[in-house]
Design a protein around this motif. Structure first.
Motif, PDB file in Angstrom:
ATOM      1  N   PRO B 305       0.879  -1.318   0.135  1.00 59.67           N
ATOM      2  CA  PRO B 305      -0.029   0.110  -0.066  1.00 59.67           C
ATOM      3  C   PRO B 305       0.659   1.294   0.122  1.00 59.67           C
ATOM      4  O   PRO B 305       0.117   2.645  -0.507  1.00 59.67           O
ATOM      5  N   GLY B 306       1.943   1.183   0.522  1.00 57.14           N
ATOM      6  CA  GLY B 306       2.976   2.535   0.665  1.00 57.14           C
ATOM      7  C   GLY B 306       2.405   3.203   1.615  1.00 57.14           C
ATOM      8  O   GLY B 306       1.204   3.132   2.282  1.00 57.14           O
ATOM      9  N   ASP B 307       2.869   4.612   1.488  1.00 56.50           N
ATOM     10  CA  ASP B 307       2.338   5.564   2.623  1.00 56.50           C
ATOM     11  C   ASP B 307       0.870   6.207   2.009  1.00 56.50           C
ATOM     12  O   ASP B 307       0.278   6.662   2.756  1.00 56.50           O
ATOM     13  N   THR B 308       1.042   6.081   0.794  1.00 56.57           N
ATOM     14  CA  THR B 308      -0.178   6.825   0.046  1.00 56.57           C
ATOM     15  C   THR B 308      -1.448   6.276   0.822  1.00 56.57           C
ATOM     16  O   THR B 308      -2.515   6.956   1.207  1.00 56.57           O
ATOM     17  N   LEU B 309      -1.762   5.047   0.907  1.00 52.39           N
ATOM     18  CA  LEU B 309      -2.994   4.407   1.303  1.00 52.39           C
ATOM     19  C   LEU B 309      -3.087   4.837   2.679  1.00 52.39           C
ATOM     20  O   LEU B 309      -4.356   5.044   3.231  1.00 52.39           O
ATOM     21  N   CYS B 310      -2.015   4.635   3.407  1.00 53.22           N
ATOM     22  CA  CYS B 310      -2.296   5.014   4.831  1.00 53.22           C
ATOM     23  C   CYS B 310      -2.723   6.654   5.128  1.00 53.22           C
ATOM     24  O   CYS B 310      -3.596   6.711   5.726  1.00 53.22           O
ATOM     25  N   TYR B 311      -2.185   7.501   4.284  1.00 54.92           N
ATOM     26  CA  TYR B 311      -2.559   8.698   4.483  1.00 54.92           C
ATOM     27  C   TYR B 311      -4.146   8.799   4.063  1.00 54.92           C
ATOM     28  O   TYR B 311      -4.836   9.806   4.570  1.00 54.92           O
ATOM     29  N   VAL B 312      -4.639   8.310   3.121  1.00 54.12           N
ATOM     30  CA  VAL B 312      -5.739   8.753   2.340  1.00 54.12           C
ATOM     31  C   VAL B 312      -6.828   8.122   3.329  1.00 54.12           C
ATOM     32  O   VAL B 312      -7.533   8.621   3.327  1.00 54.12           O
ATOM     33  N   THR B 313      -6.664   6.723   3.836  1.00 57.91           N
ATOM     34  CA  THR B 313      -7.669   6.186   4.519  1.00 57.91           C
ATOM     35  C   THR B 313      -7.706   7.150   6.115  1.00 57.91           C
ATOM     36  O   THR B 313      -8.669   7.592   6.424  1.00 57.91           O
ATOM     37  N   GLY B 314      -6.536   7.403   6.452  1.00 61.53           N
ATOM     38  CA  GLY B 314      -6.418   8.139   7.952  1.00 61.53           C
ATOM     39  C   GLY B 314      -7.179   9.430   7.776  1.00 61.53           C
ATOM     40  O   GLY B 314      -8.036   9.730   8.455  1.00 61.53           O
ATOM     41  N   MET B 315      -6.931  10.159   6.581  1.00 58.98           N
ATOM     42  CA  MET B 315      -7.578  11.365   6.213  1.00 58.98           C
ATOM     43  C   MET B 315      -9.253  11.073   5.979  1.00 58.98           C
ATOM     44  O   MET B 315     -10.194  11.936   6.434  1.00 58.98           O
ATOM     45  N   ALA B 316      -9.546  10.151   5.163  1.00 57.50           N
ATOM     46  CA  ALA B 316     -11.007   9.835   5.070  1.00 57.50           C
ATOM     47  C   ALA B 316     -11.694   9.642   6.440  1.00 57.50           C
ATOM     48  O   ALA B 316     -12.757  10.040   6.712  1.00 57.50           O
ATOM     49  N   PHE B 317     -11.080   9.113   7.456  1.00 63.98           N
ATOM     50  CA  PHE B 317     -11.620   8.879   8.703  1.00 63.98           C
ATOM     51  C   PHE B 317     -11.674  10.190   9.525  1.00 63.98           C
ATOM     52  O   PHE B 317     -12.781  10.573   9.990  1.00 63.98           O
ATOM     53  N   ALA B 318     -10.600  11.045   9.231  1.00 65.55           N
ATOM     54  CA  ALA B 318     -10.821  12.170   9.724  1.00 65.55           C
ATOM     55  C   ALA B 318     -11.815  13.061   9.234  1.00 65.55           C
ATOM     56  O   ALA B 318     -12.545  13.669   9.892  1.00 65.55           O
ATOM     57  N   VAL B 319     -11.923  13.149   7.976  1.00 66.75           N
ATOM     58  CA  VAL B 319     -13.163  13.755   7.317  1.00 66.75           C
ATOM     59  C   VAL B 319     -14.399  13.431   7.739  1.00 66.75           C
ATOM     60  O   VAL B 319     -15.183  14.320   7.808  1.00 66.75           O
ATOM     61  N   VAL B 320     -14.580  12.081   7.845  1.00 69.93           N
ATOM     62  CA  VAL B 320     -16.147  11.833   8.218  1.00 69.93           C
ATOM     63  C   VAL B 320     -16.541  12.113   9.648  1.00 69.93           C
ATOM     64  O   VAL B 320     -17.300  12.515  10.086  1.00 69.93           O
ATOM     65  N   GLY B 321     -15.343  11.868  10.507  1.00 70.40           N
ATOM     66  CA  GLY B 321     -15.327  12.203  11.873  1.00 70.40           C
ATOM     67  C   GLY B 321     -15.465  13.745  12.343  1.00 70.40           C
ATOM     68  O   GLY B 321     -16.426  13.931  13.013  1.00 70.40           O
ATOM     69  N   ILE B 322     -14.896  14.509  11.644  1.00 73.53           N
ATOM     70  CA  ILE B 322     -14.870  15.983  11.647  1.00 73.53           C
ATOM     71  C   ILE B 322     -16.332  16.245  11.015  1.00 73.53           C
ATOM     72  O   ILE B 322     -17.381  17.067  11.625  1.00 73.53           O
ATOM     73  N   GLN B 323     -16.279  16.201   9.903  1.00 70.17           N
ATOM     74  CA  GLN B 323     -17.777  16.563   9.008  1.00 70.17           C
ATOM     75  C   GLN B 323     -18.873  16.117   9.532  1.00 70.17           C
ATOM     76  O   GLN B 323     -20.254  16.813   9.469  1.00 70.17           O
ATOM     77  N   ALA B 324     -19.138  14.920   9.811  1.00 69.80           N
ATOM     78  CA  ALA B 324     -20.075  14.182  10.293  1.00 69.80           C
ATOM     79  C   ALA B 324     -20.288  14.431  11.898  1.00 69.80           C
ATOM     80  O   ALA B 324     -21.470  13.762  12.346  1.00 69.80           O
ATOM     81  N   HIS B 325     -19.504  14.938  12.459  1.00 71.86           N
ATOM     82  CA  HIS B 325     -19.504  15.304  13.978  1.00 71.86           C
ATOM     83  C   HIS B 325     -19.692  13.973  14.630  1.00 71.86           C
ATOM     84  O   HIS B 325     -20.435  14.026  15.718  1.00 71.86           O
ATOM     85  N   PHE B 326     -18.704  13.090  14.643  1.00 76.48           N
ATOM     86  CA  PHE B 326     -18.696  11.847  15.551  1.00 76.48           C
ATOM     87  C   PHE B 326     -17.317  11.425  15.811  1.00 76.48           C
ATOM     88  O   PHE B 326     -16.882  10.277  15.848  1.00 76.48           O
ATOM     89  N   SER B 327     -16.451  12.514  15.875  1.00 76.10           N
ATOM     90  CA  SER B 327     -14.886  12.370  16.156  1.00 76.10           C
ATOM     91  C   SER B 327     -14.847  11.612  17.301  1.00 76.10           C
ATOM     92  O   SER B 327     -14.052  10.622  17.394  1.00 76.10           O
ATOM     93  N   LYS B 328     -15.673  11.722  18.423  1.00 80.24           N
ATOM     94  CA  LYS B 328     -15.511  11.026  19.659  1.00 80.24           C
ATOM     95  C   LYS B 328     -15.609   9.297  19.282  1.00 80.24           C
ATOM     96  O   LYS B 328     -14.742   8.465  19.564  1.00 80.24           O
ATOM     97  N   THR B 329     -16.663   9.120  18.904  1.00 84.07           N
ATOM     98  CA  THR B 329     -16.922   7.749  18.398  1.00 84.07           C
ATOM     99  C   THR B 329     -15.881   7.336  17.558  1.00 84.07           C
ATOM    100  O   THR B 329     -15.635   5.942  17.847  1.00 84.07           O
TER     101      THR B 329
END
Lengths: 463, 463
Positions: B305-329
């Protein structure tokens, strides 16, 4: 960084003298409580920073890029020094951001009593989709640099990059202000999407095919960007009076002498002012980055722009042309590229053989460039012969033919070769300078057509 | 593609059988005139396409990536086959787009009489800024893969990628719905921006440091993404009755038996439904892409996967956590990563020597993995000794010491080594399976805490 090309160093006095100027433009809107057009000040300041950052970072990043195998060979030199493709786009992207951070809360007064709220949400979508398009272009250009995608495969790349632009246009229910005759209206929607895709494809690829000599791609981008900036400035309201700061006279406040804002070409339309400001926010940092890069890309090149720079500049022009609704004016600034593209068509579409590189031929002994030639290995088609004869008649190519008229060789159909045919063999640096002169002449013609001739063709609303 | 690892081929029957299912989900909203949640159907269909595209494209793209020097060496194998980093993110990005194209004009009925307009412009900005963040993460991850950026330098990368998220949040004047005591409110704004930046940094890097064995990064991403999907589904309204299509009985229309929509965890809040739909649009294609990639990344890996996949999946989780307001969950789904991060701290912050790679040690004769060790070249600090003794007491490390108590060696402080200490040496595939089991257990605990314990701590609004 290389053995054969000496490192290029600007006197650091010059660089350091620009820092306070840039800082003044960035900080001024924070100090002045009711500034006019604050985001524009900040954008200008950041453009100077972009220039400085590019000049300083290219030599620093160079060795890393060579190590990562991101290097090219200069086709027109006796030495074969690996040359670096730098990656200047992050600087460019970062320098567009202040417009958002600064403009999002501010309101600014364009004329007396005419207040524009700088950030309605629709504007934010337009802005974000433009950034997204630029970023997709950067990424695809970078992939192209790494994987060396074939010509036919890379043609649709700008269409992918323009998807976000089209999406926002679609979500806005396609409110364009272009006057279309009623029977054509159902056709108009799809045609306009097609037009926008083609515009981005053209602006991207046309710079990329007028390339091959040191500094050519970047200098084209600089001239076009400056033309767009000049065109934008025509639409801004300018103070026609003077503001005299009273602290010079030992008092507070200021006296306005005259104090009238000219309407510019916008004739008081806030929408037009908004659009041309949007264009300036994208073009000013582009000028900064390209000028900085040109310093290293100038003959003899220490850094190559690669496809990435062509993609990004091309996409940036398409973005402002589409989002600020002056795509026809934009195309006028591409006159030399249009000429080069039309001239290249016989080679691009297979009528005339097209070698891998069509750059002028370099004579290492005399250090001069000559028009490069393409050879007919098979007897040319009837159509090819006719086309080439016509082009030769126009002075756009030079043919070598058998006594019976069968064409054996023709100079490659590019603007650079035409310039060499017309003005004789010249050094590479001289050819780049000639190309810049042609590009500037093109822009002068464009302004004459746009603001002179257009009055004869259209009247009234000429957005 | 490689000599030593046989190519992996899925029976094409399996692939082809998925195509009509995907097509049905994409086409159905077009056929059914008043569909419920049409964009979700389309997103699900495109996620299946993402799965198929990833499975098919990785072997096709492989050789091109090896040629461009984008390859790695597997540290835990006897052979040293170059392994391909593929670039699956364009597929992911493309599969998020349909949500916009489909949802921009449509309105859908969530419950009887409750109509949501799918595309207000604020939503568009949120969506575009999320895409922009993902794209910046892709680009920076790709740069990291090419230039191999040092650990300390790459830590702030996710902060850069989260700038667009913060910008939109700022432009929205920071309307969060988190209950803050009045005296803390002036502090809260800046703290919340800091929290968002840290969240993206954590979600990105925590997956990247729990890596090193075949399939570990991708399988973590799959389990977390599926947990987020499951959590989202709890908030959607589901039909509790049955719809019986009458054409089965030879008539038109349909009869609804029951016909009541359950409120889900959203208790009728359209805003909550919207947010969790947003999250699903980003998570479903991610699951598709990751599952497809896991097929090639599974032991023995044919693609890294390289670092690219880790960055993108990690960022995707952060995006939904922040924008959909469930970062604690969201953070609850990262329990194994949090454990691994906390355990790694003594090595990350220099209390214990940190070698370049902390992956388990591979015994090529017995084909087993053993805990890898770090050696103290200098006498350890008093604090280091205390920390290591405590960790050894908790079974998290194993120490080799002189009779006087001076520590000579310690197993590297990672979750993988802890698993090997606890369950004994095992084969690489078995260790990946164990890690997946741990991740799933973590998610079960997370759901228990979120929907069981949370009732004890909060009451009322638990967004």
């Amino acid at each position: 960084m290389s053995e054969s090309i000496p490192a290029r160093r600007l006197p650091s006095v010059l660089l350091f003298s620009l820092v306070p100027i840039a800082a003044w433009f960035v900080v001024r809107p924070l100090v002045d409580p009711i500034p006019s057009l604050p985001a524009l000040y900040v954008s200008f300041g950041f453009s100077i920073f972009a220039l400085l950052a590019t000049i300083c970072l290219v030599p620093v990043l160079g060795p890393t890029f060579v190590q990562a195998n991101l290097k090219g060979r200069d086709l027109l030199k006796t030495y074969s020094t690996p040359i670096v493709y730098p990656f200047v786009n992050p600087i460019y992207s970062i320098c567009i951001l202040p417009r958002l951070l600064n403009g999002s809360q501010a309101q600014y007064t364009v004329r007396e009593g005419m207040v524009i709220n700088a950030f309605p949400h629709y504007q934010l979508s337009v802005y974000l989709s433009s950034l997204l398009s630029l970023l997709i272009a950067t990424m695809l250009g970078f992939l192209d640099d790494i994987f060396d995608i074939r010509w036919r495969h890379k043609l649709p790349i700008p269409i992918i990059a323009s998807i976000p632009l089209l999406m926002v246009y679609y979500a806005d229910n396609g409110n364009t202000h272009i006057v279309v005759p009623i029977p054509l209206r159902p056709l108009f929607g799809p045609l306009y999407y097609l037009y926008m895709s083609l515009l981005s494809t053209f602006s991207t690829n046309s710079i990329n095919i007028l390339a091959g000599i040191n500094g050519s791609e970047v200098s084209q981008a600089v001239v076009i960007a400056l033309s767009v900036v000049l065109n934008d400035l025509l639409y801004l309201p300018w103070p026609t009076g003077f503001r005299i700061p009273l602290h010079l006279l030992g008092s507070r406040g200021e006296v306005e002498v005259g104090g009238v804002w000219s309407a510019g070409m916008a004739y008081g339309s806030t929408e037009l002012v908004e659009r041309h400001l949007f264009s300036l926010y994208f073009m000013l940092p582009l000028v900064g980055v390209c000028l900085g890069f040109l310093y290293h890309n100038w003959y003899p090149s220490r850094a190559f722009p690669g496809d990435t720079l062509c993609y990004v500049t091309g996409m940036a022009f398409a973005v402002v042309g589409i989002q600020a609704h002056f795509s026809k004016t934009l195309l006028l600034f591409f006159l030399p590229q249009i000429f080069n593209f039309v001239l290249s068509c016989p080679q691009l579409f297979g009528l005339v053989p097209c070698p891998r590189h069509r750059v002028p031929r370099f004579d290492p002994e005399r250090h001069l460039l000559y028009p490069s030639k393409t050879q007919f290995l098979k007897r040319p088609l009837r159509l090819s012969t006719v086309v080439l004869r016509v082009l030769a008649g126009l002075g756009c190519t030079e043919l070598t033919a058998l006594p019976d008229g069968t064409i054996l060789e023709a100079t490659n159909l590019t603007l650079l070769n035409v310039l060499l045919l017309r003005f004789g063999p010249m050094r590479e640096k001289r050819l780049t300078q000639t190309l810049i002169a042609v590009q500037i002449t093109g822009s002068v013609v464009a302004f004459a057509v746009r603001y002179g001739l257009a009055y004869l063709v259209y009247d009234g609303d000429r957005r």
